[in-house]
Design a protein around this motif. Sequence first.
Motif, short mmCIF file in Angstrom:
data_model
loop_
_atom_site.label_atom_id
_atom_site.label_comp_id
_atom_site.label_asym_id
_atom_site.label_seq_id
_atom_site.Cartn_x
_atom_site.Cartn_y
_atom_site.Cartn_z
N ALA A 92 2.00 8.27 3.08
CA ALA A 92 3.06 7.47 3.72
C ALA A 92 2.44 6.36 4.58
O ALA A 92 2.92 5.22 4.57
N VAL A 93 1.36 6.70 5.32
CA VAL A 93 0.71 5.68 6.15
C VAL A 93 0.10 4.60 5.25
O VAL A 93 0.26 3.39 5.48
N VAL A 94 -0.58 5.04 4.18
CA VAL A 94 -1.20 4.07 3.27
C VAL A 94 -0.11 3.20 2.60
O VAL A 94 -0.29 1.98 2.43
N SER A 95 1.01 3.81 2.27
CA SER A 95 2.11 3.04 1.66
C SER A 95 2.57 1.94 2.61
O SER A 95 2.87 0.82 2.17
N CYS A 96 2.65 2.25 3.90
CA CYS A 96 3.02 1.20 4.89
C CYS A 96 2.01 0.06 4.83
O CYS A 96 2.39 -1.12 4.79
N LEU A 97 0.72 0.44 4.84
CA LEU A 97 -0.32 -0.59 4.89
C LEU A 97 -0.32 -1.46 3.63
O LEU A 97 -0.79 -2.60 3.65
N ARG A 98 0.18 -0.91 2.53
CA ARG A 98 0.19 -1.67 1.27
C ARG A 98 1.36 -2.64 1.14
O ARG A 98 1.43 -3.40 0.18
N GLN A 99 2.31 -2.56 2.07
CA GLN A 99 3.52 -3.39 1.92
C GLN A 99 3.24 -4.86 2.17
O GLN A 99 2.43 -5.20 3.03
#
Length: 257
Positions: free
Chosen positions: A208-215
């Motif tokens: 979930a944290v990595v998904s945020c960073l990928r946005q």
Amino acid sequence: MPHLFEFTDQSWVPSSARATFFEILDLCNSRFRDYNASVANKAVEIAAEQGADTIVELGAGRAPITRHLAADPRTDGLTLVPCDLKPHAHLYRELEAAHPDKVSPIYESVDFSQPLRWDAGALLIFCAALHHVPSKQRPAILAALAEGDAAVAVFEPMRCSLPSIVSVFGAIAPALLLPVLGGTSGLVRRIFWCWLFPAVPAMFIWDAVVSCLRQWSDQQWRRQLEEVLGSSRTFTILSGWHSQIVTWAARTGAAAG
Ligand SMILES: C[S@@+](CC[C@H](N)C(=O)[O-])C[C@H]1O[C@@H](n2cnc3c(N)ncnc32)[C@H](O)[C@@H]1O
């Protein structure tokens, strides 16, 4: 920002852990947050504006959006097509059996990073899926989609911002409650992965944290879409503090948004 790995994308993750991971995601966005229902609602609105006859859910996972759409009488007469790189075939079969007149899954692997041909009557939706492609490769996918005729809606349930990153830690609650709320079939698997050896809640928070960073930011989206769509097709970017919706119209349809 380097493309940090997500457990969801790793082929070595055991299938039982993967199944548990996706159940947590579904629980978060269907019961702890009204996200999947709101995406389905928006998809119905866009499909109506575009005169779409088909809604394709790409990177569908457990097909939560198709599940909501299939139960919505406003989609009577539409064809709903869930698909994924790694299709959850048993869930797609259940959905198709429950709604044989509407749901028509693709059971083969569908890789949306490859150029695919869809009819102008299709609305392609990506929910929490497009960020799985590394940022550098996304423009080529957008260019291929823009060359096609279909309308596109990209839904992302998080942003690259501090409040959004902080809020994803709240997912620990549904992750730990899954064995209680997830039903009896698969209970032992959930107790193992969420309580006895709680690797999946940890994996979930990491992803979930990595998904945020990928946005992408609104500016990044705007720049990319102006480049690939030119002036011939309109696009819309709607952003909240913890979600983003990007849509563009079918080649011959009305503007989406
Ligand atoms: C975070 S999950 C989201 C699943 C679902 N859309 C949801 O909202 O619950 C990301 C999904 O994208 C799929 N995926 C990742 N890369 C893909 C690709 N290149 N082509 C098709 N699906 C892909 C994964 O298999 C996974 O099911």
